[in-house]
Design an enzyme around this catalytic site. Structure first.
Site, PDB file in Angstrom:
ATOM      1  N   GLU A  93       0.794  -1.306   0.019  1.00 58.74           N
ATOM      2  CA  GLU A  93      -0.094  -0.017  -0.003  1.00 58.74           C
ATOM      3  C   GLU A  93       0.861   1.415   0.083  1.00 58.74           C
ATOM      4  OE1 GLU A  93      -4.061  -1.819   2.206  1.00 58.74           O
ATOM      5  OE2 GLU A  93      -2.383  -0.839   3.726  1.00 58.74           O
ATOM      6  N   CYS A 106       3.593   8.774   0.688  1.00 61.69           N
ATOM      7  CA  CYS A 106       3.993   7.744   1.766  1.00 61.69           C
ATOM      8  C   CYS A 106       4.181   6.517   1.039  1.00 61.69           C
ATOM      9  CB  CYS A 106       2.879   7.569   2.916  1.00 61.69           C
ATOM     10  SG  CYS A 106       3.378   6.584   4.061  1.00 61.69           S
ATOM     11  N   CYS A 113       6.340  -6.875   6.940  1.00 58.68           N
ATOM     12  CA  CYS A 113       7.750  -6.302   7.713  1.00 58.68           C
ATOM     13  C   CYS A 113       8.018  -7.347   8.538  1.00 58.68           C
ATOM     14  CB  CYS A 113       7.115  -5.093   8.461  1.00 58.68           C
ATOM     15  SG  CYS A 113       8.462  -4.304   9.315  1.00 58.68           S
ATOM     16  N   CYS A 117       6.925  -4.659  15.758  1.00 57.76           N
ATOM     17  CA  CYS A 117       6.428  -3.690  16.609  1.00 57.76           C
ATOM     18  C   CYS A 117       5.072  -3.827  17.170  1.00 57.76           C
ATOM     19  CB  CYS A 117       6.548  -2.182  16.139  1.00 57.76           C
ATOM     20  SG  CYS A 117       8.133  -1.797  15.492  1.00 57.76           S
ATOM     21  N   CYS A 120       1.946  -1.841  15.740  1.00 60.59           N
ATOM     22  CA  CYS A 120       1.695  -1.663  14.042  1.00 60.59           C
ATOM     23  C   CYS A 120       1.159  -2.691  13.397  1.00 60.59           C
ATOM     24  CB  CYS A 120       3.148  -1.500  13.762  1.00 60.59           C
ATOM     25  SG  CYS A 120       3.175  -1.031  11.948  1.00 60.59           S
ATOM     26  N   CYS A 338      -0.791   6.222   9.732  1.00 59.22           N
ATOM     27  CA  CYS A 338       0.548   5.379  10.380  1.00 59.22           C
ATOM     28  C   CYS A 338       0.188   4.125  11.164  1.00 59.22           C
ATOM     29  CB  CYS A 338       1.328   6.469  11.230  1.00 59.22           C
ATOM     30  SG  CYS A 338       2.043   8.031  10.763  1.00 59.22           S
TER      31      CYS A 338
END
Ligand code: SAH
Length: 347
Positions: A93, A106, A113, A117, A120, A338
């Site tokens: 995305e 962005c 990933c 974290c 997230c 975010c």
């Protein structure tokens, strides 16, 4: 038959060498390179200053992989989230973020990933692969088009704050930035690009050694090791002391101020000791702080701190002459903010 090479994996020199090796003029390589990057050609047919024979020859040897914008979701605030389908069917995305005066892209650097974290959404997707330079570059091209279409001007800023950890895809991210900034690509200024990292200290030193010209942001979230490690497991390998050392190194070499991204959560980092630790950390290296609004993701147990805690952070940072900005989320209604990029709509 062996799979054909993606021609955009070749440098300009490699492309020139390819033509010479096949008894053609090296400058054909420059022409094709311009078609591939600056003009964004998706097929050899469209390369009108190249002879038909040569185009056929290229088709026999290469493919031009390219992304497709599969789905676009527009937020009530004008933000657009693009689901980008890659040539192998995977999806990432990227987000177009307009403000009245400028537009920001962005972009993602990896599919998924690996860093886990806890707060997230992207961490919920395991890392599948690194993006190639052209796949990162093409996200920027797509958003530049949206900027021209919806706002009537070219894209102003790029942030590497989409899916993935850019410094774990170092080579490809730097190559994409080389193309974004080069006149043969998009000709954008590196000062308008910000790379955001969880803070891998060795790679930050490498960036400084490589004399990059773009800006650096670090997702800090706490200046106390025990607290940070709870949320960001990477802190056990690359702790605050190592991080600080690498940031001082970065500043000494580049003279560019570091941006710390920081979310304040209730009961986690909203106490005086957390604020004091952040102020002390910021004083050790030229830096500014972006306090980011928390975007809740399902069942993670994190809650945005009370406004009073945010105000307290702001006041203490300012009192210590540290620049602080409060960043409100954009595109929250479409999960484009975010930490919310998680291919929810991907088919
Ligand atoms: N891996 C890089 C690039 C991703 S940037 C990095 O971590 O910096 C994405 C930013 O959004 C990071 O600052 C991250 O800490 C932050 N973030 C992640 N989840 C979030 C959430 N749920 N709410 C607000 N910010 C979040």
């Amino acid at each position: 038959m062996a799979e054909k090479t993606d021609i955009r994996a070749l440098s300009k020199e490699a492309l020139r060498d390819f033509f010479v090796a096949h008894n053609m003029k090296a400058f054909r390589g420059n022409q094709v390179y311009e078609w591939l990057w600056n003009k964004g050609a998706h097929n050899f047919e469209s390369m009108t200053n190249i002879s038909k024979d040569t185009r056929n020859f290229l088709t026999e040897h290469f493919v031009i992989n390219h992304i497709e914008v599969d789905d676009m979701q527009q937020s009530t605030d004008g933000t657009i989230k693009n689901a980008i389908r890659l040539h192998d069917g995977l999806v990432v995305e990227s987000v177009f973020i307009p403000t009245p005066t400028r537009t920001t892209a962005c972009v993602s650097s990896q599919v998924g990933c690996s860093l886990n974290c806890t707060f997230c959404a992207t961490a919920r997707l395991k890392k599948m692969r690194n993006l190639n330079p052209d796949e990162i570059y093409d996200q920027v091209v797509a958003i530049d088009r949206q900027s021209r279409l919806y706002k009537g001007h070219k894209l102003n800023n790029i942030v590497f704050m989409g899916m993935g950890e850019p410094l774990l895809n170092y080579k490809n991210v730097l190559k994409s930035i080389e193309m974004i900034t080069s006149e043969e690509g998009l000709g954008m200024s590196p000062r308008r690009i910000t790379l955001s990292t969880v803070g891998l200290h060795k790679m930050i030193k490498k960036l400084a050694d490589d004399e990059v010209k773009f800006n650096l942001a670090v997702s800090l979230h706490s200046a106390i090791d025990e607290v940070r490690s709870q949320m960001m497991p990477i802190n056990d390998k690359s702790n605050l002391e190592d991080l600080l050392d690498s940031l001082q190194y970065w500043y000494a070499k580049t003279k560019r101020v570091i941006t710390f991204e920081y979310v304040v959560w209730k009961g986690i980092n909203d106490k005086k000791k957390d604020i004091d630790a952040l102020v002390a950390y910021c004083k050790k290296v030229p830096s500014k702080v972006n306090l980011i609004e928390y975007n809740a993701i399902e069942e993670d147990g994190f809650v945005q701190a009370d406004p009073a805690a945010i105000t307290y952070y702001q006041r203490e940072l300012e009192r210590n002459n540290i620049t602080v900005n409060i960043r409100h989320s954009r595109g929250k209604d479409i999960d484009a903010a975010c930490g919310q990029l998680a291919n929810k709509t991907a088919v």
